[in-house]
Design a protein around this motif. Structure first.
Motif, PDB file in Angstrom:
ATOM      1  N   ASN A 294       0.815  -1.214   0.000  1.00 39.65           N
ATOM      2  CA  ASN A 294       0.000   0.000   0.000  1.00 39.65           C
ATOM      3  C   ASN A 294       0.851   1.268   0.000  1.00 39.65           C
ATOM      4  OD1 ASN A 294      -3.149  -0.446   0.387  1.00 39.65           O
ATOM      5  ND2 ASN A 294      -2.094  -2.133   1.410  1.00 39.65           N
ATOM      6  N   GLY A 295       2.137   1.111  -0.337  1.00 36.98           N
ATOM      7  CA  GLY A 295       3.009   2.268  -0.477  1.00 36.98           C
ATOM      8  C   GLY A 295       3.487   2.880   0.819  1.00 36.98           C
ATOM      9  N   ARG A 296       3.308   2.181   1.943  1.00 41.19           N
ATOM     10  CA  ARG A 296       3.729   2.716   3.246  1.00 41.19           C
ATOM     11  C   ARG A 296       5.016   2.004   3.665  1.00 41.19           C
ATOM     12  NH1 ARG A 296      -2.051   4.060   6.129  1.00 41.19           N
ATOM     13  NH2 ARG A 296      -0.697   4.686   7.827  1.00 41.19           N
ATOM     14  N   SER A 297       6.056   2.264   2.878  1.00 35.46           N
ATOM     15  CA  SER A 297       7.307   1.521   3.011  1.00 35.46           C
ATOM     16  C   SER A 297       8.021   1.782   4.330  1.00 35.46           C
ATOM     17  CB  SER A 297       8.232   1.858   1.840  1.00 35.46           C
ATOM     18  OG  SER A 297       7.618   1.505   0.622  1.00 35.46           O
ATOM     19  N   TYR A 328       9.780   0.586  -3.737  1.00 34.60           N
ATOM     20  CA  TYR A 328       8.827   1.692  -3.753  1.00 34.60           C
ATOM     21  C   TYR A 328       9.491   3.012  -3.377  1.00 34.60           C
ATOM     22  CZ  TYR A 328       5.235  -1.949  -3.962  1.00 34.60           C
ATOM     23  OH  TYR A 328       4.477  -3.024  -4.324  1.00 34.60           O
TER      24      TYR A 328
END
Length: 692
Positions: A294-297, A328
Motif C-alpha cells: 500500500n506504499g507505506r514503506s 517503492y
C-alpha cells in the motif's frame, strides 16, 4: 570388493521397535541402515520408513527407496505401503512417479480401495493432473465425503474453479452431506474466483448446521467476503468467531490491506497484540507485506524492526515482503542490507527471494547488481527469466533483454505472455523494429500463444518510438480487439516527439473517451499544440481538462523528483526553494548553464509551455525538479561515483541535455528513472541514445 552389511536377524516386533526409536529421535539414516540389514523386512516397517522420509521433506528419497525394493527384491506392497508412496508423490509433485504408483495400485488390485483412491485423487491434484484425479474418482465404486472433497481440492489445485464448484453442486445434488473441511475447501475456491453467491450459500449452511463457531469456516468466510470487496461483512463474520486463532486474525488483517484500509489493519494488529493473541512470523509478514503493497514503506520497515526486536527471525516470506518496500522508495541501502541477510542466513532454498532481489536492484537503478544476483541463482524458473528480461528492458538495454530471452529458450524454459511483454518493451526502448515484429509474430507461430491487448500495445509502442507513426496508426486500427489506453497512449506520446499534430488529435480523442478522468492526456495534447504554436487550440484543451477535473474531482499530479543522500530522501518540485542548500543549488545550475553556453549549447525553450519571453523561459527551465535533484546530489557526493534520481513524470528534453553535460564535466554516472524508463548518463551521453 563389495562388503555386504551384516544381517540383523531380529523378531519383526523388535526390529520395528528399534526403527521407531531411531525415527522418533530424528535418526533417519540409522533407521534406513537398520532396515537394509533386515533380511525379510515386513510391510509395516516399510510404510513407517517411507512416511518418515516424506514427513522430513525428502519425498523423492521415499519414492526411490520404494522403487529399489520393488525392482531388487520383488516386494509386493499392500494398500498402506502404496498409500505412503502416493503421499510422497503428492509432496514432490512428481507426475511421472504418480502415474506409476496409480498403475501399481491397479496392478495389485487396489483400484477400488476407498482409502487409497482418495489419496490418489489428492496426489493427482497436487501434481496438477485433473484428468488423473477424475479417472480415479470415477473408478471408485463407493465414494465418501473425503472423495468429493479431494476432487474439489484437485480442481482448485489445477486452477479449474468452475469445475470445482460444479463438483460441489453434484455432491449436494446426490445427497452427500459436506463436512467442515469440504466447506472450507469450497470457500477457498469462492475466494479465488470471487463467487460471492456460493460463499453466501455456504454461510447459510454453516448457520443452519450450527458450524458458525468453526474457526476454519469462519476464516474462510472472512476471506471470501474480503476478496469480493465486502469488507464490512467480513468484519462482522470475524467478530462472531468465538475462539479466533492466529490465522483468523491474519486473514482479517490481509482483508483490510487488500481493501486499502491500512489504518484499520494497524488498529486490528494493536488489538491483536494487546489481547494476548500469540504472534507468529506470519503475523508480522502480513503486516510488512500489506504496508509495503500500500506504499507505506517506512512503516513496513519499522514493523520489520519491531519483529526483530521481539525475537522473531525473518524468513524467506519476510524477505519477499520487505524487498518491494525497498523498490517503492528506491532505497538501495536497505535492499543491500536485506541481500546481506539473505546470504548470512542462507535463505537460498527458493527462487522467489532471489527473484525479488533481482527486481529490487533493477527498480532501484543498479542493473549490474541485478544481473549479478540473477547469475548467482542456482535454478531459474519462468518468473526469474522474465524478471531479468524486464530489468534490462526498463533500463533501455533492448539487445541485452533479447540475449536473455534467447538464453531462456536455449535452457528449455517455456516463455509465457509476460515474457513477450517484457521482450517487446525492450525492443521499443531500443528501437528494434524488425526484431520486435519478428518476436510478436513468433508468439502464435512458434510458441502457441495468442497476443493479447497488452502485446498489441507493446508492438504499437515499438513502431511509435521508432517514428513509424502512420504504420502504428494502421496497426492499432487493425487490432482484433478494441484498442485500449496502452496503444493510443503510445501513439500520443510519440506524436509529441515527432511533432505530428493530426495523429495526436486522433489518439487523444480516443483517450478522452476511454479514460476521461486522466489529466495527463489533456496536458500532453495541450503541450503538442503549444509546441506547434496553436495557442488557441491548446487553451481550449486546457479549459476542457479543467472542466473534466472539476466535474470528477480529479487533480493533476505535480511533477517531483527525489534523490537519496546519506540515508535520507530529499524531494524537489518545480521552482523549489525550500531546501537549505537552495542558493548553492541554483548557483551551481547557473554556473553549469554558462559553461554549456560556452560549448555552444542553447536551452531548448520548446519545453516551456507558458507564453513568456525567452529569458523567462530559460529561468523556468533551470528550476525543473530533476535538475534540482541532480544538482543537490552532485553537491552532496561525498566520494560517491553514482547519483540516482527518480521522477514521477517523464524527463523533459532540456533536462535530459543538461544532465548529459553535468555527467560529462563532473565525471560521475547519473542515473535518472522517469515514469517510462531508466536513463544512464555517463561521459556526456545517455543509454537511451536520445531516443526515449
Amino acid at each position: 570388493m563389495v562388503h555386504k552389511l551384516p544381517v540383523v536377524d531380529l523378531p519383526p516386533n523388535v526390529s520395528l521397535r528399534f526403527l521407531k526409536s531411531y525415527l522418533s529421535s530424528g535418526q533417519l539414516e540409522r533407521a534406513r541402515d537398520l532396515f537394509d540389514r533386515i533380511p525379510h523386512p515386513d510391510l509395516r516397517s516399510l510404510t513407517i520408513l517411507i512416511s518418515a522420509f516424506t514427513k522430513n521433506n525428502r519425498p523423492k528419497e521415499s519414492i526411490r527407496f520404494y522403487r529399489r525394493l520393488r525392482e531388487n527384491k520383488g516386494l509386493e506392497p499392500d494398500r498402506l505401503v502404496l498409500l505412503s508412496v502416493a503421499k510422497a508423490c503428492a509432496n514432490s509433485s512428481d507426475l511421472v512417479e504418480a502415474k506409476w504408483v496409480h498403475e501399481e495400485a491397479v496392478k495389485f488390485g487396489f483400484s477400488s480401495d476407498l482409502l487409497l483412491g482418495n489419496a490418489l485423487i489428492d496426489m493427482y491434484g497436487k501434481c496438477g493432473f485433473h484428468d488423473g484425479a477424475r479417472r480415479v474418482f470415477d473408478d471408485l465404486p463407493q465414494k465418501d465425503v473425503v472423495s468429493w472433497t479431494s476432487l474439489i481440492s484437485a480442481c482448485m489445485s489445477c486452477r479449474m474453479p468452475v469445475e470445482a464448484l460444479q463438483v460441489f453442486s453434484d455432491m449436494l445434488h446426490l445427497g452427500v452431506k459436506p463436512n467442515s473441511v469440504t466447506l472450507s475447501t469450497v470457500l477457498r475456491v469462492c475466494s479465488e474466483s470471487k463467487a460471492l453467491d456460493v460463499g453466501r450459500q455456504i454461510h447459510c449452511q454453516a448457520l443452519r448446521r450450527a458450524l458458525e463457531d468453526d474457526v476454519y469456516l469462519g476464516s474462510g468466510l472472512v476471506d471470501v467476503y474480503a476478496s469480493c470487496s465486502s469488507i464490512r461483512q467480513a468484519r462482522i463474520v470475524f467478530d462472531t468467531i468465538p475462539y479466533k486463532d492466529t490465522v483468523s486474525w491474519i486473514v482479517m488483517l490481509a482483508a483490510y490491506f487488500v481493501d486499502g484500509e491500512c489504518e484499520e489493519a494497524l488498529k486490528l494488529f494493536e488489538l491483536m497484540r494487546s489481547g494476548g493473541v500469540a504472534l507468529i512470523s506470519a503475523s508480522w509478514n502480513c503486516m510488512i507485506s500489506g504496508l509495503a503493497q500500500n506504499g507505506r514503506s517506512e512503516e513496513a520497515f519499522r514493523m520489520l524492526g519491531q519483529m526483530q526486536q521481539l525475537g522473531f527471525k525473518p524468513n524467506h516470506i519476510t524477505v519477499v515482503s520487505a524487498l518491494p518496500a525497498c523498490s517503492y522508495i528506491e532505497s538501495l541501502r536497505r535492499g543491500r542490507e536485506i541481500h546481506g541477510y539473505i546470504f548470512r542466513h542462507r535463505i537460498l532454498e527458493g527462487m522467489v527471494p532471489l527473484t525479488a532481489l533481482v527486481l529490487m536492484y533493477a527498480k532501484c537503478g543498479d542493473l549490474d547488481k541485478a544481473r549479478e544476483a540473477f547469475n548467482q541463482m542456482p535454478r531459474k524458473d519462468t518468473v526469474a527469466w522474465n524478471t531479468m528480461i524486464l530489468a534490462n528492458s526498463m533500463h533501455g538495454c533492448g539487445e541485452d533483454a533479447l540475449a536473455v530471452f534467447h538464453q531462456m529458450l536455449e535452457c528449455g524454459v517455456k516463455p509465457n505472455s509476460v515474457t513477450f511483454t517484457a521482450v517487446l518493451t525492450g525492443c521499443s526502448h531500443s528501437h528494434l523494429v524488425d526484431v520486435g515484429k519478428s518476436i510478436f509474430n513468433s508468439m502464435s507461430t512458434q510458441h502457441g500463444l495468442q497476443p493479447d491487448a497488452d502485446h498489441y500495445a507493446c508492438m504499437a509502442d515499438v513502431l511509435c518510438r521508432a517514428g513509424h507513426l502512420e504504420e502504428a496508426y494502421g496497426f492499432i486500427q487493425s487490432m482484433p480487439m478494441q484498442p485500449m489506453v496502452g496503444a493510443w497512449g503510445a501513439l500520443l506520446a510519440s506524436c509529441r516527439v515527432y511533432k505530428n499534430v493530426d495523429l495526436a488529435k486522433i489518439a487523444a480523442a480516443h483517450l478522452f473517451e476511454i479514460e476521461p478522468e486522466n489529466p495527463g492526456n489533456y496536458v500532453l495534447l495541450s503541450n503538442i499544440l503549444v509546441a506547434a504554436k496553436l495557442w488557441d487550440d491548446a487553451s481550449s484543451i486546457r479549459m476542457l481538462m479543467r472542466d473534466k477535473m472539476r466535474d470528477r474531482g480529479v487533480t493533476k499530479v505535480p511533477g517531483c523528483s527525489w534523490v537519496q543522500t546519506r540515508n535520507k530522501v530529499y524531494t524537489f518540485v518545480k521552482g523549489d526553494d525550500r531546501n537549505a542548500l537552495r542558493d548553492e543549488i541554483y548557483g551551481f545550475l547557473k554556473e553549469i548553464r554558462e559553461k554549456m553556453r560556452l560549448e555552444g549549447y542553447l536551452p531548448d525553450t520548446d519545453y516551456v509551455l507558458q507564453d513568456v519571453n525567452k529569458e523567462e523561459k530559460e529561468e523556468l527551465l533551470c528550476s525543473h525538479s530533476e535538475k534540482l535533484a541532480v544538482a543537490f546530489g552532485i553537491l552532496n557526493l561525498k566520494g560517491e561515483s553514482v547519483i540516482r534520481v527518480f521522477k514521477n513524470l517523464r524527463i523533459c528534453g532540456d533536462c535530459h541535455s543538461t544532465i548529459k553535460f553535468m555527467a560529462k564535466i563532473i565525471g560521475v554516472q547519473i542515473i535518472v528513472r522517469d515514469n517510462v524508463r531508466f536513463h544512464h548518463f555517463r561521459y556526456g551521453s545517455c543509454s537511451c541514445r536520445d531516443l526515449w
